[in-house]
Design a protein around this motif. Structure first.
Motif, short mmCIF file in Angstrom:
data_model
loop_
_atom_site.label_atom_id
_atom_site.label_comp_id
_atom_site.label_asym_id
_atom_site.label_seq_id
_atom_site.Cartn_x
_atom_site.Cartn_y
_atom_site.Cartn_z
N MET A 190 -41.34 66.48 22.72
CA MET A 190 -41.83 67.53 23.66
C MET A 190 -40.82 67.47 25.08
SD MET A 190 -45.76 67.61 23.54
CE MET A 190 -46.00 69.09 24.62
N SER A 191 -40.35 66.49 25.26
CA SER A 191 -39.41 66.26 26.30
C SER A 191 -38.22 67.10 26.04
CB SER A 191 -38.94 64.98 26.42
OG SER A 191 -38.26 64.12 25.56
N TYR A 192 -37.74 67.31 24.89
CA TYR A 192 -36.39 67.91 24.74
C TYR A 192 -36.06 69.33 25.22
CZ TYR A 192 -32.75 70.21 22.09
OH TYR A 192 -31.59 70.77 21.56
N PRO A 193 -36.80 70.23 25.35
CA PRO A 193 -36.68 71.44 26.17
C PRO A 193 -36.55 71.05 27.65
CG PRO A 193 -38.65 71.81 24.71
CD PRO A 193 -38.37 70.16 24.63
N LEU A 194 -37.38 69.99 28.24
CA LEU A 194 -37.11 69.84 29.66
C LEU A 194 -36.01 69.33 29.83
CD1 LEU A 194 -38.78 69.55 32.40
CD2 LEU A 194 -39.33 67.28 31.79
N SER A 195 -35.27 68.50 28.96
CA SER A 195 -34.14 67.92 29.13
C SER A 195 -32.87 69.04 28.98
CB SER A 195 -33.75 67.01 28.26
OG SER A 195 -34.20 65.59 28.64
N GLY A 196 -33.05 69.82 28.02
CA GLY A 196 -32.10 70.73 27.71
C GLY A 196 -32.09 71.92 28.57
N VAL A 197 -33.05 72.38 29.01
CA VAL A 197 -33.33 73.65 30.03
C VAL A 197 -32.75 73.06 31.47
CG1 VAL A 197 -34.48 75.34 31.26
CG2 VAL A 197 -34.48 74.84 28.53
N TYR A 198 -33.51 72.09 31.83
CA TYR A 198 -33.38 71.61 33.27
C TYR A 198 -32.76 70.35 33.58
CZ TYR A 198 -36.41 75.36 33.77
OH TYR A 198 -37.10 76.59 33.80
N HIS A 199 -31.91 69.86 32.57
CA HIS A 199 -30.76 68.83 32.61
C HIS A 199 -31.65 67.42 33.34
CE1 HIS A 199 -28.25 71.80 31.67
NE2 HIS A 199 -28.59 72.53 32.80
N VAL A 200 -32.86 67.28 32.82
CA VAL A 200 -33.68 66.14 33.22
C VAL A 200 -33.14 65.03 32.09
CG1 VAL A 200 -35.85 64.84 33.32
CG2 VAL A 200 -35.61 67.24 33.79
N THR A 201 -32.82 63.73 32.68
CA THR A 201 -32.38 62.73 31.76
C THR A 201 -33.27 62.39 30.77
OG1 THR A 201 -33.26 60.99 33.34
CG2 THR A 201 -31.03 61.61 33.76
N HIS A 202 -32.86 61.84 29.50
CA HIS A 202 -33.53 61.61 28.28
C HIS A 202 -34.93 60.62 28.88
CE1 HIS A 202 -34.47 61.11 24.24
NE2 HIS A 202 -34.40 59.68 24.51
N GLY A 203 -34.61 59.69 29.46
CA GLY A 203 -35.62 58.68 29.71
C GLY A 203 -36.79 59.17 30.66
N GLU A 204 -36.19 59.96 31.78
CA GLU A 204 -37.21 60.69 32.65
C GLU A 204 -38.02 61.76 31.97
OE1 GLU A 204 -37.52 62.64 37.11
OE2 GLU A 204 -35.62 61.71 36.45
N ALA A 205 -37.53 62.50 31.18
CA ALA A 205 -38.31 63.38 30.55
C ALA A 205 -39.07 62.89 29.39
CB ALA A 205 -37.24 64.39 29.56
N ASN A 206 -38.97 61.59 28.73
CA ASN A 206 -39.92 61.22 27.91
C ASN A 206 -40.90 60.62 28.67
OD1 ASN A 206 -38.63 61.72 25.26
ND2 ASN A 206 -37.14 59.81 25.55
N TYR A 207 -40.54 59.82 29.67
CA TYR A 207 -41.79 59.37 30.67
C TYR A 207 -42.56 60.35 31.02
CZ TYR A 207 -43.50 57.68 35.10
OH TYR A 207 -44.51 57.37 35.99
N GLN A 208 -42.32 61.59 31.46
CA GLN A 208 -43.30 62.64 31.73
C GLN A 208 -44.26 62.88 30.57
OE1 GLN A 208 -43.07 63.61 34.78
NE2 GLN A 208 -41.31 62.43 35.02
N PHE A 209 -43.91 62.52 29.39
CA PHE A 209 -45.15 63.13 28.43
C PHE A 209 -45.72 61.72 27.87
CE2 PHE A 209 -42.01 66.59 28.60
CZ PHE A 209 -42.94 67.69 28.76
N LEU A 210 -45.07 60.52 28.06
CA LEU A 210 -45.51 59.39 27.36
C LEU A 210 -47.17 59.32 27.26
CD1 LEU A 210 -44.94 56.78 25.94
CD2 LEU A 210 -44.94 55.65 28.18
N PHE A 225 -41.40 76.63 25.19
CA PHE A 225 -41.13 75.10 25.11
C PHE A 225 -41.86 74.83 23.82
CE2 PHE A 225 -39.45 73.35 29.06
CZ PHE A 225 -38.48 74.58 29.35
N ALA A 226 -43.22 75.07 23.66
CA ALA A 226 -43.84 74.58 22.42
C ALA A 226 -43.55 75.14 21.15
CB ALA A 226 -45.26 75.00 22.83
N VAL A 227 -43.19 76.36 21.32
CA VAL A 227 -42.42 77.05 20.07
C VAL A 227 -41.14 76.48 19.70
CG1 VAL A 227 -41.79 79.07 19.12
CG2 VAL A 227 -43.90 79.08 20.17
N SER A 228 -40.31 76.06 20.62
CA SER A 228 -39.09 75.69 20.21
C SER A 228 -39.27 74.35 19.65
CB SER A 228 -38.39 75.39 21.68
OG SER A 228 -37.37 74.55 21.85
N VAL A 229 -40.32 73.39 20.50
CA VAL A 229 -40.42 72.01 19.77
C VAL A 229 -40.82 71.84 18.28
CG1 VAL A 229 -41.78 69.89 19.78
CG2 VAL A 229 -40.68 71.07 21.98
#
Length: 117
Positions: free
Chosen positions: A1-21, A85-89
């Motif tokens: 679920m973090s993939y679109p956040l990283s891809g669209v808003y250039h949030v680093t992988h670890g930080e994006a994953n943390y948002q959803f953990l 984002f959900a559809v994309s995931v």
């Protein structure tokens, strides 16, 4: 679920994953509370010195000392992107979704995005 956040808003992988953990684990708990997650929660509760029912709030407190979890809107995400984002995931991340403790559908993912928005 973090993939679109990283891809669209250039949030680093670890930080994006943390948002959803913890949000994802809370939803796992709600969806299948008697499966393997029971063992995980008991283990984590033992390590953290807390009741297994309090594991995810305690993890949030601990990780919040390292990096503050921000609402998704603070990264620039727009509310009308929740569905896309959900559809994309759902379309692009099947390999990962199929390995999940509970496989969320688009509506369940949208609920998590809304909570974190």
């Amino acid at each position: 679920m973090s993939y679109p956040l990283s891809g669209v808003y250039h949030v680093t992988h670890g930080e994006a994953n943390y948002q959803f953990l913890t949000a994802v684990f809370k939803h796992y708990q709600a969806a299948n509370p008697t499966g393997f997650i029971t063992e995980l929660n008991e283990f984590l509760g033992g390590v953290m010195g807390c009741d297994p029912d309090d594991v995810y709030p305690e993890i949030e407190k601990l990780l919040g000392k390292v990096i503050v979890r921000k609402p998704l809107r603070d990264y620039g995400m727009k509310e009308d992107e929740i569905e896309s984002f959900a559809v994309s995931v759902e379309k692009s991340q099947q390999r990962l979704l199929n390995q999940s403790y509970v496989k969320f559908d688009v509506e369940e993912m949208m609920e998590i995005y809304r909570e974190l928005y």
